[in-house]
Design a protein around this motif. Sequence first.
Motif, short mmCIF file in Angstrom:
data_model
loop_
_atom_site.label_atom_id
_atom_site.label_comp_id
_atom_site.label_asym_id
_atom_site.label_seq_id
_atom_site.Cartn_x
_atom_site.Cartn_y
_atom_site.Cartn_z
N ALA A 316 11.83 -3.09 -9.88
CA ALA A 316 12.44 -1.90 -9.26
C ALA A 316 11.38 -0.92 -8.80
O ALA A 316 10.34 -0.74 -9.44
CB ALA A 316 13.37 -1.21 -10.26
N TYR A 317 11.67 -0.27 -7.67
CA TYR A 317 10.90 0.88 -7.19
C TYR A 317 11.74 2.13 -7.45
O TYR A 317 12.87 2.23 -6.95
CB TYR A 317 10.62 0.76 -5.69
N PRO A 318 11.22 3.11 -8.22
CA PRO A 318 11.99 4.34 -8.47
C PRO A 318 12.08 5.17 -7.18
O PRO A 318 11.12 5.25 -6.41
CB PRO A 318 11.16 5.08 -9.52
N LEU A 319 13.24 5.76 -6.95
CA LEU A 319 13.41 6.66 -5.81
C LEU A 319 12.66 7.96 -6.08
O LEU A 319 12.67 8.49 -7.19
CB LEU A 319 14.89 6.96 -5.57
N GLU A 320 12.01 8.50 -5.06
CA GLU A 320 11.26 9.75 -5.18
C GLU A 320 12.20 10.94 -5.00
O GLU A 320 12.92 11.04 -3.99
CB GLU A 320 10.15 9.79 -4.11
N GLY A 321 12.22 11.83 -6.00
CA GLY A 321 13.04 13.03 -5.91
C GLY A 321 14.50 12.81 -6.17
O GLY A 321 15.32 13.72 -5.98
N GLY A 338 0.15 -4.21 -2.05
CA GLY A 338 0.01 -3.97 -0.61
C GLY A 338 1.31 -3.56 0.05
O GLY A 338 1.39 -3.48 1.29
N ASP A 339 2.35 -3.30 -0.74
CA ASP A 339 3.63 -2.86 -0.17
C ASP A 339 3.47 -1.48 0.46
O ASP A 339 2.87 -0.56 -0.13
CB ASP A 339 4.71 -2.79 -1.26
N VAL A 340 4.03 -1.34 1.68
CA VAL A 340 3.95 -0.04 2.38
C VAL A 340 5.33 0.50 2.70
O VAL A 340 5.46 1.62 3.21
CB VAL A 340 3.11 -0.16 3.67
N ASN A 365 0.76 5.18 -6.81
CA ASN A 365 1.36 6.50 -6.59
C ASN A 365 1.66 6.75 -5.11
O ASN A 365 1.96 7.88 -4.71
CB ASN A 365 0.45 7.62 -7.14
N ARG A 366 1.59 5.70 -4.30
CA ARG A 366 1.84 5.84 -2.87
C ARG A 366 3.34 5.94 -2.62
O ARG A 366 4.14 5.30 -3.32
CB ARG A 366 1.26 4.61 -2.15
N GLY A 421 -7.13 -0.69 -7.27
CA GLY A 421 -7.49 0.06 -8.47
C GLY A 421 -8.49 -0.71 -9.31
O GLY A 421 -8.60 -1.94 -9.21
N GLN A 422 -9.20 0.01 -10.15
CA GLN A 422 -10.25 -0.61 -10.95
C GLN A 422 -9.72 -1.68 -11.89
O GLN A 422 -10.40 -2.65 -12.20
CB GLN A 422 -10.99 0.46 -11.75
N TRP A 423 -8.49 -1.51 -12.38
CA TRP A 423 -7.94 -2.47 -13.34
C TRP A 423 -7.69 -3.85 -12.72
O TRP A 423 -7.58 -4.84 -13.44
CB TRP A 423 -6.65 -1.92 -13.96
N LEU A 424 -7.63 -3.93 -11.38
CA LEU A 424 -7.40 -5.21 -10.72
C LEU A 424 -8.54 -5.64 -9.81
O LEU A 424 -8.63 -6.82 -9.44
CB LEU A 424 -6.11 -5.16 -9.88
N GLU A 425 -9.42 -4.74 -9.43
CA GLU A 425 -10.46 -5.07 -8.47
C GLU A 425 -11.31 -6.24 -8.97
O GLU A 425 -11.79 -6.24 -10.11
CB GLU A 425 -11.36 -3.85 -8.23
#
Length: 1068
Positions: A316-321, A338-340, A365-366, A421-425
């Motif tokens: 799931a992607y949480p809705l913003e606001g 890479g989801d945009v 956080n995008r 991110g550093q945790w996956l790079e």
Amino acid sequence: MWRAGRVLTLRLTARGEARLCSSNPPKPSSSSSQSNSSPRSQEEKRRRRREREEAILSSQHSNAEDEAVKWGEKQKIVYTAQTPPGTKKDTSLLFPSSYCPEYVESSWYQWWEKEGFFRPEQHERLSHSVDQTFALCIPPPNVTGTLHLGHALTVAVEDALVRWRRMQGYRVLWVPGCDHAGIATQTVVERRLLRDRGKRRQDFTRKQFLREVWKWKNETGEEIYHQLRKLGASLDWSRACFTMDPVFSRAVTEAFVRLSDSGLIYRSEALVNWSCALESAISDIEVDSKELSGQTMLSVPGYEDKVEFGTMLTFAYPLEGHDGEVAVSTTRPETMLGDVAVAVHPDDPRYQAVHGKQCRHPFTNRLLPIITDSMVDMELGTGAVKVTPAHDHADFLLSQRHSLPRLTVIGGDGTMTPPCGQWLEGVKRFDARQLIVDALVEKRLFRGKKNHAMTLPVCSRSGDIIEPLLKKQWFVCCEEMAKKAIQAVEDGQLEILPHYYTKTWKNWLSNISDWCISRQLWWGHQIPAYQVEFPSSTDKQEEQWVWGQNEDEARQRAAVKYGVKPEDITLTQDTDVLDTWFSSGLFPFAMLGWPEQTTDLQRFYPSSILETGSDLIFFWVARMVMLGTELTGQLPFKQVLLHSLVRDKHGRKMSKSLGNVIDPLDVIHGVSLERLQEKVKEGNLDPRERLVAMEAQKKDFPKGIPQCGTDALRFALCSHKMQGEDISLSISQVLSCRHFCNKMWQTLRFTLGVLGDNTTPVGTLEETSALSSLDRWICSRLYSTVVECEQAFEAYELHAVTSALYSFWVHSLCDVYMEYVKPVLLQQEEGAVFHTEHSVRARQVATSILYHCVSTSLALLSPFMPFITEELWQRLLPFRPGAAAQTTLCLQPYPCSSQLAHWHFPEEERDFLLVQEVIRVARSLRAQCGMTKEKPAMWAVCSPSQAKVLLHFGSAVWTLSRISSLHIYSTPPPAGSLIGVVDHTCQLHLHIQSGMNIDKRMLQLSQRRDKLVPKLEKVLSRVRSPDYLTKVPAHVRQQMDTKTSALQQELKTIEDQLKVLQQTQTTQ
């Protein structure tokens, strides 16, 4: 290059998310499939494949198949004469008692090649030459590979056409070639260096590595040419062409420069099929589609543990606001970094409230906008699609329509990029997959996992899973060239055979997209494009490129283009190489010396025909047509002849990935089951595929493959209808063709024996006139066979040619004519075939006819069976009336019907059909009562017209039916005779005086009656149907009436015979 095409389905089924669909779908990338199959058809393919595999693994298999492949070792006869390579074989040696391919195929090819018989220059020396040209190229096989039976079909078909035209007096050029096979070759050499020296490609400079590749090529690259020679391919080896040769490489550079100058080649960023193991884009042909029915653990290069595929994860992607979430499903959770955006269908009631809103990415956080697009399939998955433009072809198109950014999260080496991110790079993509799932679970956003049938794209060279990546590459603009290719077919300038491929041609080319020609390799044609840099410039500018035949030309072009001095320019050549298919597309004219206006180019371009497998129509044929038309102003060939694919006995396409390919040399020389199994183990198959492949071998070849020889293999391959359904070739078919070779051999033994005893020279074809009715029949059968061959060859129906030749040699020449004339030719007069006063003349005529039937048939068969026909023709040569036109059969004039017009007796052929039926029934009656040497009298009860025919062929009926006399309209048949039905107006009565087993005969008649009754009932039920008279054509009704009468008459005869036999039994 010579590989079967594989379908790649990347866009929808690889991810398994709620996908896009439309009645007018966007054009797919040229490096992905051009014809994605529907989920239903994919599931059907998976089901059929499972059924085939289960049938192979099952212990049940038919007895018929067991019988078909039974064979015993034949005595091997070796040619022992001292014959230096290139000198003519000695055919004066004692003629061996039986056919052995090893003996027959020795020495001939080296002689043909050394004498230059396959070169077009010999055309001027032909007495029967015509001012016509026949030219074609062989589809150049990969330098890394070996040929299998699919390739052998191509060789057999093309060589038959080439040899036929050469014998007709055409100026013939058939060019051999080999493709440098960029990816395949580089992979092979890299593996070898790692195995032998423990070094990787990166441990060498580019120049050093290429030196190693050339060394490998020079050591092993002749294997395919060796196979082609063993197959008897009459190629002009003096013109052999390798796509990395200097002359060919110049043509490739010229093509790139010209197309770039005309704006047809450009540089752009787009999604390509990427192999992380090779770190290169790859073409469709290098991609296998692996069908998964559900959760499957697979080995992937670079990973110690197996990786899970065939599952769909939902998160799931949480809705913003706002409260709430949008759930999406995917088979590739590692790409979610890479989801945009998230896409939904505008009419989907579940998502009406979220249009225009945003989701928050849990790791970056995008903010991800929720967009609407009518191409989203509401019924698939959750109905919401995660959009990853840099890693999915469909999403890339979505990003173009909705102006979305493209974020690359997987690098060319298959590791995650810094934006993750550093945790996956730096983490490998499939290791990152599990880390991401664990993180989603921790954030309570994971919504489940389930099995999901899917098609997984796999790199055929490395076994790696294909990753769609966004790369700057060179592309060929195909739209306008494709339109010209379509128009050429519609205008009739280019003919595609079979014609039903014309529709496929138009549909594919109408939806073609631009072609990515960049490959990130070292082996191949380095792209002749140079990036331009100005030392005085400090600003980071957009890439600037020029191209040229060499760096000096490129520098001059750059100076003119940018208005600077040549010495102020720094040029860096693109390190990429061109797609192998680019150079292959130039083959028809580059092989002749283009861009130079060579004599060969002027004389042999365009080619007469392009013959290849139907699976290459897009990958190779279309590209040759587009590039040839654009670069030379002419179509590269006038006709395209596409043959079907060769499948194994279980209906599976022959493929290295299935382990079911058969080396034609194993069929030619024979091979043990143990060696076949070793070859499977040497391949790169997963355990189940290896098990299936080895089990199939055990069933198909329990004792290995027998030695069949080249001629038998070629004849078997050409005996299939190549323009139609796929060819399912079994070794038993090839073995039966070897038996035909032995039949030919024994025919020659008999003929040579007759000729050796003959004191009178054989008459020429023109002066040989038939005496007896059967002489006229066999002469006319030969004429008709030549006509059939002429017509079928012109229509490229090789199966019809082989069928006609086999039928004439076995059923007409051996089974009828030779059996008929043996008594007189061997001076055995007990059969009284000829009257005494005619016996000498009859023997002379029969000898001449036999000679011409055999020698003409050998010439007719030569394009298909070059070795045995040459061997036998050379042994007939001393008896030839007059000098031979050429010293070899392969340059003799091909027989034509006009030369045999005086041998055409159509009424004899028509009438003899009845005689053959009478002989068949008479022999059947003899067999039923166990007769061997006895020659009983026979009565024929028939119509006046049939009686006339039987009297005309009376001597043939006596001899071939093995009877003492034939009575027609004389005394009535004796009571108790055996009765056989020829048709509804003709019965045979065979008088048996003693020795017949009455019980056995009654049982045979009863069994025959039991078979005929249901046949008659079936016919009568059709005849009595209500609309029979109104719906069935008159000629069909007439056939049905004749069939009904024949069945009724035969049943009545059986009943009468049974009554007579019962009475005889009672009196005994």
